[in-house]
Design a protein around this motif. Structure first.
Motif, PDB file in Angstrom:
ATOM      1  N   PHE A   1      30.563  73.853  43.975  1.00  0.00           N
ATOM      2  CA  PHE A   1      31.765  73.213  43.448  1.00  0.00           C
ATOM      3  C   PHE A   1      32.049  71.890  44.158  1.00  0.00           C
ATOM      4  O   PHE A   1      32.298  70.870  43.494  1.00  0.00           O
ATOM      5  CB  PHE A   1      32.974  74.135  43.588  1.00  0.00           C
ATOM      6  CG  PHE A   1      34.228  73.567  42.970  1.00  0.00           C
ATOM      7  CD1 PHE A   1      34.519  73.793  41.636  1.00  0.00           C
ATOM      8  CD2 PHE A   1      35.103  72.793  43.717  1.00  0.00           C
ATOM      9  CE1 PHE A   1      35.652  73.257  41.054  1.00  0.00           C
ATOM     10  CE2 PHE A   1      36.241  72.245  43.145  1.00  0.00           C
ATOM     11  CZ  PHE A   1      36.523  72.476  41.811  1.00  0.00           C
ATOM     12  N   VAL A   2      32.036  71.873  45.491  1.00  0.00           N
ATOM     13  CA  VAL A   2      32.441  70.665  46.210  1.00  0.00           C
ATOM     14  C   VAL A   2      31.374  69.571  46.169  1.00  0.00           C
ATOM     15  O   VAL A   2      31.691  68.391  46.394  1.00  0.00           O
ATOM     16  CB  VAL A   2      32.806  70.982  47.677  1.00  0.00           C
ATOM     17  CG1 VAL A   2      33.929  71.995  47.737  1.00  0.00           C
ATOM     18  CG2 VAL A   2      31.600  71.487  48.458  1.00  0.00           C
TER      19      VAL A   2
ATOM     20  N   LEU B   1      41.333  74.775  48.438  1.00  0.00           N
ATOM     21  CA  LEU B   1      41.543  73.471  47.832  1.00  0.00           C
ATOM     22  C   LEU B   1      40.504  72.481  48.334  1.00  0.00           C
ATOM     23  O   LEU B   1      40.050  72.570  49.479  1.00  0.00           O
ATOM     24  CB  LEU B   1      42.947  72.938  48.150  1.00  0.00           C
ATOM     25  CG  LEU B   1      44.138  73.766  47.652  1.00  0.00           C
ATOM     26  CD1 LEU B   1      45.446  73.087  48.034  1.00  0.00           C
ATOM     27  CD2 LEU B   1      44.070  73.989  46.147  1.00  0.00           C
ATOM     28  N   PHE B   2      40.152  71.546  47.469  1.00  0.00           N
ATOM     29  CA  PHE B   2      39.194  70.502  47.816  1.00  0.00           C
ATOM     30  C   PHE B   2      39.888  69.154  47.663  1.00  0.00           C
ATOM     31  O   PHE B   2      40.332  68.792  46.570  1.00  0.00           O
ATOM     32  CB  PHE B   2      37.969  70.586  46.905  1.00  0.00           C
ATOM     33  CG  PHE B   2      36.942  69.502  47.135  1.00  0.00           C
ATOM     34  CD1 PHE B   2      36.563  69.131  48.417  1.00  0.00           C
ATOM     35  CD2 PHE B   2      36.356  68.841  46.061  1.00  0.00           C
ATOM     36  CE1 PHE B   2      35.626  68.133  48.630  1.00  0.00           C
ATOM     37  CE2 PHE B   2      35.413  67.852  46.263  1.00  0.00           C
ATOM     38  CZ  PHE B   2      35.053  67.492  47.555  1.00  0.00           C
ATOM     39  N   VAL B   3      39.996  68.412  48.761  1.00  0.00           N
ATOM     40  CA  VAL B   3      40.611  67.091  48.756  1.00  0.00           C
ATOM     41  C   VAL B   3      39.483  66.061  48.757  1.00  0.00           C
ATOM     42  O   VAL B   3      38.741  65.932  49.731  1.00  0.00           O
ATOM     43  CB  VAL B   3      41.525  66.885  49.976  1.00  0.00           C
ATOM     44  CG1 VAL B   3      42.166  65.500  49.931  1.00  0.00           C
ATOM     45  CG2 VAL B   3      42.601  67.963  50.021  1.00  0.00           C
ATOM     46  N   LYS B   4      39.360  65.346  47.648  1.00  0.00           N
ATOM     47  CA  LYS B   4      38.269  64.390  47.461  1.00  0.00           C
ATOM     48  C   LYS B   4      38.781  62.973  47.627  1.00  0.00           C
ATOM     49  O   LYS B   4      39.744  62.569  46.970  1.00  0.00           O
ATOM     50  CB  LYS B   4      37.654  64.567  46.063  1.00  0.00           C
ATOM     51  CG  LYS B   4      36.565  63.550  45.706  1.00  0.00           C
ATOM     52  CD  LYS B   4      35.316  63.770  46.529  1.00  0.00           C
ATOM     53  CE  LYS B   4      34.209  62.804  46.119  1.00  0.00           C
ATOM     54  NZ  LYS B   4      33.025  62.908  46.990  1.00  0.00           N
ATOM     55  N   LYS B   5      38.150  62.194  48.500  1.00  0.00           N
ATOM     56  CA  LYS B   5      38.524  60.800  48.696  1.00  0.00           C
ATOM     57  C   LYS B   5      37.704  59.918  47.760  1.00  0.00           C
ATOM     58  O   LYS B   5      36.481  60.030  47.685  1.00  0.00           O
ATOM     59  CB  LYS B   5      38.289  60.379  50.147  1.00  0.00           C
ATOM     60  CG  LYS B   5      39.028  61.228  51.171  1.00  0.00           C
ATOM     61  CD  LYS B   5      40.529  61.136  50.995  1.00  0.00           C
ATOM     62  CE  LYS B   5      41.261  62.051  51.955  1.00  0.00           C
ATOM     63  NZ  LYS B   5      41.187  61.604  53.342  1.00  0.00           N
ATOM     64  N   ILE B   6      38.380  59.048  47.033  1.00  0.00           N
ATOM     65  CA  ILE B   6      37.744  58.158  46.074  1.00  0.00           C
ATOM     66  C   ILE B   6      37.907  56.715  46.544  1.00  0.00           C
ATOM     67  O   ILE B   6      39.016  56.271  46.832  1.00  0.00           O
ATOM     68  CB  ILE B   6      38.350  58.306  44.665  1.00  0.00           C
ATOM     69  CG1 ILE B   6      38.302  59.774  44.222  1.00  0.00           C
ATOM     70  CG2 ILE B   6      37.621  57.417  43.681  1.00  0.00           C
ATOM     71  CD1 ILE B   6      36.915  60.335  44.062  1.00  0.00           C
TER      72      ILE B   6
ATOM     73  N   LYS C   1      41.343  72.685  42.696  1.00  0.00           N
ATOM     74  CA  LYS C   1      41.375  74.097  43.054  1.00  0.00           C
ATOM     75  C   LYS C   1      39.951  74.651  42.983  1.00  0.00           C
ATOM     76  O   LYS C   1      39.296  74.541  41.951  1.00  0.00           O
ATOM     77  CB  LYS C   1      42.265  74.883  42.091  1.00  0.00           C
ATOM     78  CG  LYS C   1      43.729  74.493  42.113  1.00  0.00           C
ATOM     79  CD  LYS C   1      44.507  75.309  41.091  1.00  0.00           C
ATOM     80  CE  LYS C   1      45.954  74.866  40.999  1.00  0.00           C
ATOM     81  NZ  LYS C   1      46.701  75.637  39.970  1.00  0.00           N
ATOM     82  N   VAL C   2      39.484  75.224  44.079  1.00  0.00           N
ATOM     83  CA  VAL C   2      38.139  75.794  44.103  1.00  0.00           C
ATOM     84  C   VAL C   2      38.218  77.242  43.621  1.00  0.00           C
ATOM     85  O   VAL C   2      38.968  78.044  44.194  1.00  0.00           O
ATOM     86  CB  VAL C   2      37.540  75.753  45.522  1.00  0.00           C
ATOM     87  CG1 VAL C   2      36.113  76.298  45.513  1.00  0.00           C
ATOM     88  CG2 VAL C   2      37.568  74.330  46.074  1.00  0.00           C
TER      89      VAL C   2
END
Length: 343
Positions: free
Chosen positions: A270-271, A228-233, A256-257
């Protein structure tokens, strides 16, 4: 973005001086690096007491690239031993090592205590040059891949609040199954190395961190291994008049990667960019665990109230009757007093 590190400057100068003195035509001794058995390799990895650089290769007739890259491995090891005084021990193993993700040959893996790193230069001979390998080893020794647990997950990631701990690439895998966690760790190690100081890389053992696994269970594609990739915006705040304010708030997006072709390059692609081409998900909320002490206190209090109600029902009835009588008498006296006053 690469950050300046004086260690790499020293490494580069040392390599240039060595090449200038001894010449660029490298001749290697094929017996200078010992072979290691699979069992001994597993034992050393389990002990975590030795940093090892291992070259995995196959039969030269079936794997010409194995033969072509072997001299480069020998040359890099020779420089490495001179520069770090043998702190990293080197071996060769003429077979695959699926337990740690070595399913194709040739491969080079660094085992450093409890973290492993798969060299991502296979297939590109130009990046097997001495300085590239040495830089990779030095960066790997400074790149831990931490384990997140039920106790540390939310505190470190701040995934539900979008606070300032940055982006996270997190592997959810079952350590109790040999095919789930270990084969993915070398790739995760090098992903962490390539993203060092930019994004966080970690893993969660789904066999022990039950609360976190339950929280993300609905979005995990597999119970064996999922990424999983948790992206901070960062969202700028605007004044009612439309002007941007000096502060902003943060939110998180979850992705989901894909793991169909799991490699350092596919994860990085991907990330760093690919996540923008897919829909994001909401980060599951933190599930508050019931407090056993508080539950017991509430049960005791409810029991007390029920017992009190049963034993004081009659008293409460008589008290209500007396109250009504008193109110009736007071009302009668008030009306009588008013009549006398009128007369």
């Amino acid at each position: 973005m690469r950050f300046f590190n004086p260690i790499y400057v020293i490494l580069g100068i040392s390599i240039l001086l060595y090449v200038e003195v001894y010449g660029s035509d490298y001749q290697y001794d094929p017996n200078s690096i010992p072979h290691i058995s699979t069992q001994k390799l597993k034992n050393i990895i389990s002990s975590g007491n030795e940093a090892m650089l291992v070259y995995f290769y196959g039969d030269f007739k079936e794997c010409p690239e194995c033969q072509r890259l072997l001299p480069k491995f020998h040359e890099a090891v020779e420089y490495l031993h001179k520069l770090d005084d043998g702190k990293v021990v080197s071996y060769k193993l003429a077979m695959k090592f699926p337990e740690y993700g070595v399913n194709t040959l040739p491969q080079m893996v660094l085992f450093n205590q409890d973290t492993s790193f798969l060299y991502d230069g296979t297939g590109r001979e130009e990046v097997w040059e001495v300085n590239d390998v040495l830089e990779w080893v030095e960066e790997a020794k400074q790149t831990p891949v931490q384990e997140l647990t039920d106790e540390t997950f939310e505190h470190l990631t701040q995934s539900s609040t979008g606070a300032t701990t940055g982006d996270w690439v997190i592997l959810f895998a079952d350590r109790s199954k040999a095919e789930c966690l270990k084969p993915h760790l070398p790739v995760m190690g090098t992903v962490g190395l390539r993203l060092r100081m930019r994004k966080n890389v970690a893993f969660v053992d789904t066999s022990t961190s039950e609360a976190v696994t339950k929280r993300f269970g609905a979005v995990l594609p597999s119970t064996c291994a999922s990424l999983l990739f948790v992206k901070k915006i960062e969202v700028p705040m605007k004044h009612a008049r439309g002007n941007l304010l000096a502060y902003s708030f943060h939110r998180t997006e979850l992705y989901k990667v894909p793991m169909d072709e799991f490699s350092v390059s596919t994860v990085l692609d991907f990330v760093l960019d690919g996540f923008q081409k897919v829909e994001h998900m909401e980060v599951p909320k933190v599930q508050s665990e019931p407090n056993p002490h508080l539950e017991q206190l509430m049960k005791t209090l409810n029991s007390f109230i029920e017992d009190y109600g049963r034993t004081h029902t009659v008293q409460a009835f008589y008290l209500a009757i007396i109250t009504l009588l008193v109110l009736g008498v007071i009302g009668f006296l008030v009306r009588k007093f008013r009549k006398r006053k009128i007369l």
